[in-house]
Motif scaffolding. Structure first.
Motif, PDB file in Angstrom:
ATOM      1  N   VAL A  12     -29.383  10.343 140.508  1.00 21.94           N
ATOM      2  CA  VAL A  12     -28.913   9.839 141.869  1.00 21.94           C
ATOM      3  C   VAL A  12     -28.659   8.201 141.583  1.00 21.94           C
ATOM      4  N   ALA A  13     -27.572   7.512 142.181  1.00 20.91           N
ATOM      5  CA  ALA A  13     -27.513   5.907 142.279  1.00 20.91           C
ATOM      6  C   ALA A  13     -27.272   5.533 143.607  1.00 20.91           C
ATOM      7  N   ASN A  14     -27.365   4.220 144.042  1.00 20.82           N
ATOM      8  CA  ASN A  14     -27.001   3.548 144.999  1.00 20.82           C
ATOM      9  C   ASN A  14     -25.762   3.211 144.973  1.00 20.82           C
ATOM     10  N   HIS A  15     -25.258   2.782 144.050  1.00 25.14           N
ATOM     11  CA  HIS A  15     -23.739   2.250 143.677  1.00 25.14           C
ATOM     12  C   HIS A  15     -23.439   2.330 142.094  1.00 25.14           C
ATOM     13  N   LYS A  16     -22.231   1.999 141.719  1.00 29.02           N
ATOM     14  CA  LYS A  16     -21.898   2.023 140.482  1.00 29.02           C
ATOM     15  C   LYS A  16     -22.554   1.000 139.636  1.00 29.02           C
ATOM     16  N   ARG A  17     -23.273   1.414 138.768  1.00 28.99           N
ATOM     17  CA  ARG A  17     -24.002   0.533 137.648  1.00 28.99           C
ATOM     18  C   ARG A  17     -25.427  -0.260 138.461  1.00 28.99           C
ATOM     19  N   GLY A  18     -25.754   0.457 139.822  1.00 29.52           N
ATOM     20  CA  GLY A  18     -26.903   0.016 140.553  1.00 29.52           C
ATOM     21  C   GLY A  18     -28.184   0.464 140.336  1.00 29.52           C
ATOM     22  N   THR A  25     -34.998  19.539 139.896  1.00 33.27           N
ATOM     23  CA  THR A  25     -35.221  20.455 140.822  1.00 33.27           C
ATOM     24  C   THR A  25     -34.818  21.770 140.603  1.00 33.27           C
ATOM     25  N   SER A  26     -35.137  22.666 141.424  1.00 37.99           N
ATOM     26  CA  SER A  26     -34.584  24.319 141.190  1.00 37.99           C
ATOM     27  C   SER A  26     -33.502  24.467 141.908  1.00 37.99           C
ATOM     28  N   ASP A  27     -32.941  23.689 142.922  1.00 39.32           N
ATOM     29  CA  ASP A  27     -31.908  23.787 143.803  1.00 39.32           C
ATOM     30  C   ASP A  27     -31.224  22.509 144.172  1.00 39.32           C
ATOM     31  N   LEU A  28     -30.364  22.075 143.145  1.00 36.73           N
ATOM     32  CA  LEU A  28     -29.696  20.907 143.049  1.00 36.73           C
ATOM     33  C   LEU A  28     -28.663  20.885 144.440  1.00 36.73           C
ATOM     34  N   PRO A  29     -27.905  21.629 144.821  1.00 29.90           N
ATOM     35  CA  PRO A  29     -27.238  21.175 146.058  1.00 29.90           C
ATOM     36  C   PRO A  29     -28.142  20.937 147.395  1.00 29.90           C
ATOM     37  N   LYS A  30     -29.455  21.896 147.341  1.00 27.29           N
ATOM     38  CA  LYS A  30     -30.184  21.306 148.591  1.00 27.29           C
ATOM     39  C   LYS A  30     -30.936  19.785 148.172  1.00 27.29           C
ATOM     40  N   ARG A  31     -31.442  19.775 147.074  1.00 25.68           N
ATOM     41  CA  ARG A  31     -31.934  18.308 146.986  1.00 25.68           C
ATOM     42  C   ARG A  31     -31.022  17.101 146.982  1.00 25.68           C
ATOM     43  N   ALA A  32     -29.719  17.427 146.459  1.00 25.17           N
ATOM     44  CA  ALA A  32     -28.861  16.542 146.547  1.00 25.17           C
ATOM     45  C   ALA A  32     -28.268  16.104 147.956  1.00 25.17           C
ATOM     46  N   CYS A  33     -28.307  16.994 148.761  1.00 24.17           N
ATOM     47  CA  CYS A  33     -28.282  16.813 150.258  1.00 24.17           C
ATOM     48  C   CYS A  33     -29.399  16.036 150.954  1.00 24.17           C
ATOM     49  N   GLN A  34     -30.602  16.324 150.602  1.00 27.03           N
ATOM     50  CA  GLN A  34     -31.830  15.581 150.873  1.00 27.03           C
ATOM     51  C   GLN A  34     -31.803  14.365 150.654  1.00 27.03           C
ATOM     52  N   HIS A  35     -31.334  13.810 149.439  1.00 26.27           N
ATOM     53  CA  HIS A  35     -30.870  12.514 148.952  1.00 26.27           C
ATOM     54  C   HIS A  35     -30.038  11.940 150.003  1.00 26.27           C
ATOM     55  N   ARG A  36     -28.964  12.428 150.350  1.00 28.16           N
ATOM     56  CA  ARG A  36     -27.910  11.911 150.959  1.00 28.16           C
ATOM     57  C   ARG A  36     -28.304  11.708 152.356  1.00 28.16           C
ATOM     58  N   TYR A  47     -34.439   2.482 147.946  1.00 24.10           N
ATOM     59  CA  TYR A  47     -33.141   1.817 147.303  1.00 24.10           C
ATOM     60  C   TYR A  47     -31.978   2.499 147.654  1.00 24.10           C
ATOM     61  N   GLY A  48     -31.976   3.177 148.499  1.00 23.45           N
ATOM     62  CA  GLY A  48     -30.655   3.827 148.898  1.00 23.45           C
ATOM     63  C   GLY A  48     -29.823   5.031 148.042  1.00 23.45           C
ATOM     64  N   CYS A  49     -30.333   5.376 147.135  1.00 23.11           N
ATOM     65  CA  CYS A  49     -29.859   6.377 146.011  1.00 23.11           C
ATOM     66  C   CYS A  49     -29.477   7.697 146.657  1.00 23.11           C
ATOM     67  N   LYS A  50     -28.263   7.687 147.056  1.00 18.36           N
ATOM     68  CA  LYS A  50     -27.887   8.799 147.649  1.00 18.36           C
ATOM     69  C   LYS A  50     -26.827   9.629 146.873  1.00 18.36           C
ATOM     70  N   ARG A  51     -26.143   8.918 146.033  1.00 15.65           N
ATOM     71  CA  ARG A  51     -24.901   9.495 145.152  1.00 15.65           C
ATOM     72  C   ARG A  51     -25.371  10.113 144.007  1.00 15.65           C
ATOM     73  N   LEU A  52     -25.132  11.176 143.962  1.00 16.86           N
ATOM     74  CA  LEU A  52     -25.184  12.287 142.911  1.00 16.86           C
ATOM     75  C   LEU A  52     -24.205  11.968 141.745  1.00 16.86           C
ATOM     76  N   VAL A  53     -24.677  11.230 140.674  1.00 11.27           N
ATOM     77  CA  VAL A  53     -23.769  10.682 139.676  1.00 11.27           C
ATOM     78  C   VAL A  53     -23.668  11.460 138.134  1.00 11.27           C
ATOM     79  N   TRP A  54     -24.792  12.396 138.096  1.00  7.86           N
ATOM     80  CA  TRP A  54     -24.671  12.979 136.927  1.00  7.86           C
ATOM     81  C   TRP A  54     -25.761  14.121 137.055  1.00  7.86           C
ATOM     82  N   PHE A  55     -25.821  15.507 136.413  1.00  4.48           N
ATOM     83  CA  PHE A  55     -26.646  16.535 136.535  1.00  4.48           C
ATOM     84  C   PHE A  55     -26.236  17.361 135.120  1.00  4.48           C
ATOM     85  N   GLN A  56     -27.393  18.274 134.997  1.00  2.46           N
ATOM     86  CA  GLN A  56     -27.312  18.943 133.825  1.00  2.46           C
ATOM     87  C   GLN A  56     -28.223  20.348 134.188  1.00  2.46           C
TER      88      GLN A  56
END
Length: 99
Positions: A12-18, A25-36, A47-56
């Motif tokens: 997760v990131a706060n903005h492009k190149r930030g 995690t074991s539940d990416l949709p839930k975790r990404a929502c928690q960050h958002r 640091y306001g890292c709310k944007r999911l920019v990469w996952f595997q």
């Protein structure tokens, strides 16, 4: 195991190149929502890292944890290169998760 169990490594990131954060995690949709929503105390909230920019996705949590450690051990430049190889615009991939 819960029905949404799917081991994943994510960035997760706060903005492009930030500021970026690598997690597992074991539940990416839930975790990404928690960050958002700012529900995860600590670094990402500070640091306001709310944007999911990469996952595997991974077959097992052991594989996901190993990959997370590998990525965390790399340089910032390598993390940015990893993100930009799949997501050069740093789009928020959260909306792609439930498609």
């Amino acid at each position: 195991m819960h029905p949404n169990f799917q081991p994943a490594v994510y960035i997760v990131a706060n903005h492009k190149r930030g500021t970026v954060y690598v997690g597992v995690t074991s539940d990416l949709p839930k975790r990404a929502c928690q960050h958002r929503e700012g529900e995860v105390e600590g670094f990402t909230k500070r640091y306001g890292c709310k944007r999911l920019v990469w996952f595997q996705l991974h077959a097992t949590m052991d594989h996901a944890i190993s990959r997370e450690k590998q990525i965390k051990g790399g340089s910032r430049a390598r993390k940015i290169a990893l993100i930009e190889s799949d997501n050069p615009e740093w789009r928020d991939l959260f909306f792609d998760l439930n498609r």
